[in-house]
Scaffold this active site. Structure first.
Site, PDB file in Angstrom:
ATOM      1  N   GLY A 136      -0.272   7.944   9.782  1.00  0.00           N
ATOM      2  CA  GLY A 136      -0.305   6.603  10.355  1.00  0.00           C
ATOM      3  C   GLY A 136      -0.348   6.706  11.874  1.00  0.00           C
ATOM      4  O   GLY A 136      -0.284   7.806  12.433  1.00  0.00           O
TER       5      GLY A 136
ATOM      6  N   HIS B 208      -3.046   4.599  -2.906  1.00  0.00           N
ATOM      7  CA  HIS B 208      -4.173   5.254  -2.228  1.00  0.00           C
ATOM      8  C   HIS B 208      -4.009   6.759  -2.434  1.00  0.00           C
ATOM      9  O   HIS B 208      -3.183   7.393  -1.777  1.00  0.00           O
ATOM     10  CB  HIS B 208      -4.136   4.886  -0.742  1.00  0.00           C
ATOM     11  CG  HIS B 208      -5.200   5.533   0.097  1.00  0.00           C
ATOM     12  ND1 HIS B 208      -5.169   5.496   1.477  1.00  0.00           N
ATOM     13  CD2 HIS B 208      -6.289   6.266  -0.237  1.00  0.00           C
ATOM     14  CE1 HIS B 208      -6.211   6.170   1.943  1.00  0.00           C
ATOM     15  NE2 HIS B 208      -6.895   6.635   0.938  1.00  0.00           N
TER      16      HIS B 208
ATOM     17  N   SER C 254       1.854   1.167  10.961  1.00  0.00           N
ATOM     18  CA  SER C 254       2.692   1.187  12.159  1.00  0.00           C
ATOM     19  C   SER C 254       2.704  -0.159  12.875  1.00  0.00           C
ATOM     20  O   SER C 254       3.750  -0.571  13.389  1.00  0.00           O
ATOM     21  CB  SER C 254       2.207   2.297  13.110  1.00  0.00           C
ATOM     22  OG  SER C 254       0.812   2.203  13.310  1.00  0.00           O
TER      23      SER C 254
ATOM     24  N   ASP D  43       0.653   5.301   0.310  1.00  0.00           N
ATOM     25  CA  ASP D  43      -0.192   6.438   0.697  1.00  0.00           C
ATOM     26  C   ASP D  43       0.300   7.729   0.049  1.00  0.00           C
ATOM     27  O   ASP D  43       1.322   8.277   0.460  1.00  0.00           O
ATOM     28  CB  ASP D  43      -0.197   6.602   2.218  1.00  0.00           C
ATOM     29  CG  ASP D  43      -1.038   5.540   2.895  1.00  0.00           C
ATOM     30  OD1 ASP D  43      -0.522   4.849   3.799  1.00  0.00           O
ATOM     31  OD2 ASP D  43      -2.210   5.383   2.496  1.00  0.00           O
TER      32      ASP D  43
ATOM     33  N   HIS E 115       0.837  -1.197   0.000  1.00  0.00           N
ATOM     34  CA  HIS E 115       0.000   0.000   0.000  1.00  0.00           C
ATOM     35  C   HIS E 115       0.873   1.249   0.000  1.00  0.00           C
ATOM     36  O   HIS E 115       1.772   1.371   0.827  1.00  0.00           O
ATOM     37  CB  HIS E 115      -0.875  -0.030   1.245  1.00  0.00           C
ATOM     38  CG  HIS E 115      -1.942   1.014   1.357  1.00  0.00           C
ATOM     39  ND1 HIS E 115      -3.167   0.924   0.732  1.00  0.00           N
ATOM     40  CD2 HIS E 115      -1.982   2.182   2.055  1.00  0.00           C
ATOM     41  CE1 HIS E 115      -3.908   1.966   1.046  1.00  0.00           C
ATOM     42  NE2 HIS E 115      -3.217   2.744   1.851  1.00  0.00           N
TER      43      HIS E 115
ATOM     44  N   ASP F  21      -8.252   0.833   6.039  1.00  0.00           N
ATOM     45  CA  ASP F  21      -6.946   1.221   6.580  1.00  0.00           C
ATOM     46  C   ASP F  21      -7.108   2.255   7.675  1.00  0.00           C
ATOM     47  O   ASP F  21      -8.107   2.954   7.750  1.00  0.00           O
ATOM     48  CB  ASP F  21      -5.967   1.666   5.485  1.00  0.00           C
ATOM     49  CG  ASP F  21      -6.238   3.051   4.899  1.00  0.00           C
ATOM     50  OD1 ASP F  21      -5.398   3.485   4.096  1.00  0.00           O
ATOM     51  OD2 ASP F  21      -7.264   3.662   5.227  1.00  0.00           O
ATOM     52  N   GLY F  22      -6.104   2.297   8.550  1.00  0.00           N
ATOM     53  CA  GLY F  22      -6.101   3.222   9.660  1.00  0.00           C
ATOM     54  C   GLY F  22      -6.469   2.543  10.966  1.00  0.00           C
ATOM     55  O   GLY F  22      -7.584   2.089  11.177  1.00  0.00           O
TER      56      GLY F  22
HETATM   57  C1  DX5 Z   1      -3.917   7.062   6.600  1.00  0.00           C
HETATM   58  C2  DX5 Z   1      -3.422   6.095   5.570  1.00  0.00           C
HETATM   59  C3  DX5 Z   1      -3.199   4.687   6.110  1.00  0.00           C
HETATM   60  C4  DX5 Z   1      -2.110   4.662   7.179  1.00  0.00           C
HETATM   61  C5  DX5 Z   1      -2.256   3.425   8.027  1.00  0.00           C
HETATM   62  O1  DX5 Z   1      -4.359   8.214   5.991  1.00  0.00           O
HETATM   63  O2  DX5 Z   1      -4.312   6.028   4.482  1.00  0.00           O
HETATM   64  O3  DX5 Z   1      -2.857   3.814   5.041  1.00  0.00           O
HETATM   65  O4  DX5 Z   1      -0.861   4.704   6.605  1.00  0.00           O
HETATM   66  O5  DX5 Z   1      -1.334   3.473   9.074  1.00  0.00           O
HETATM   67  P1  DX5 Z   1      -1.638   2.769  10.475  1.00  0.00           P
HETATM   68  O6  DX5 Z   1      -1.809   1.299  10.184  1.00  0.00           O
HETATM   69  O7  DX5 Z   1      -0.388   3.069  11.265  1.00  0.00           O
HETATM   70  O8  DX5 Z   1      -2.861   3.386  11.046  1.00  0.00           O
HETATM   71 ZN    ZN Z   2      -3.881   4.401   3.007  1.00  0.00          ZN
END
Ligand code: DX5
Ligand code: ZN
Length: 224
Positions: free
Chosen positions: A141, A63, A195, A32, A30, A172-173
């Site tokens: 993240g 994304h 993370s 971002d 993925h 995600d998130g």
């Molecule tokens: C947030 C992103 C996610 C993020 C996820 O805007 O779209 O993809 O990187 O990170 P974690 O898993 O740390 O929440």
């Molecule tokens: Zn994302």
């Protein structure tokens, strides 16, 4: 599907991090993409996708958290993105953007921020291969998931079942060992993890534990 988000990877050795995630069992990678406008952060573009493509054959899931994504869709596809999600909040003609992604040979996805209702994509699902429901305010993240999004995932899963559509639900998130079971029980197919993977020491063991929690979550939901 386990989909590591390289936003949390060590960028001083991105190639090695992608290979380590692949060896740990990642299904997609993925990426971002943030423009400092749609979201209050600035991250990576087609050049990063091209670099990731040089080290792995895994599907790359771009994304796009950017305004005016249509301007960049061809560049991301040419760089090697196999899946490209566009935020419905950033385009006037969502179906045109999704058709553009498909015309570039990539799988089109619709991404929604946590506050955006599912109804925005009611007449666009026919143009999408996947839907990304973001469970945090997009842009960073390491945030805590907004639990109301689990209800949104359940509602989407029910609507897709009603329509008889096999569209991939990605989220995600805030996905980690403590929460991934809830996402699985709600109906998620593809779990983006930043993370909770890249800040964990042992990637293979972490992925194995995450998969175990997914199975438990799905079994729990099936038993209800
Ligand atoms: C947030 C992103 C996610 C993020 C996820 O805007 O779209 O993809 O990187 O990170 P974690 O898993 O740390 O929440
Ligand atoms: Zn994302």
């Amino acid at each position: 599907m386990i989909v590591p988000s390289i936003l949390s990877a060590d960028f001083t050795r991105l190639g090695a991090e992608v290979l380590a995630a692949e060896r740990a069992g990642a299904d997609w990678i993925h990426v971002d993409v943030m423009d400092g406008h749609f979201v209050p952060n600035l991250t990576m573009g087609p050049m990063t996708v091209a670099a990731v493509r040089r080290v792995t054959d895994l599907p790359i899931d771009a994304h796009l958290m950017i305004d005016n994504p249509d301007q960049f869709i061809r560049d991301f596809a040419a760089a090697g993105a196999t899946h490209i999600s566009v935020h419905a909040e950033t385009v006037t003609h969502l179906n045109r953007s999704l058709q553009l992604v498909r015309s570039c040979g990539a799988h089109p996805g619709i991404a929604l921020g946590p506050s955006t209702p599912l109804s925005i994509m009611e007449w666009s699902l026919d143009f999408a291969d996947f839907v990304l429901l973001v469970a945090v305010n997009p842009g960073f993240g390491g945030q805590e998931l907004q639990r109301a999004v689990l209800d949104k995932i359940r509602a989407l899963r029910a609507e897709l079942t009603r329509r008889g559509r096999s569209i991939i639900i990605e989220s995600d998130g805030g996905i980690n060992e403590r929460t991934i079971g809830d996402f699985a029980a709600a109906g998620v197919d593809a779990f983006v993890i930043g993370s909770a993977l890249f800040e964990a020491g042992d990637y293979p063991a972490t992925v194995a534990r995450l998969r175990g929690e997914v199975e438990l979550g799905r079994k729990g939901a099936a038993a209800q």
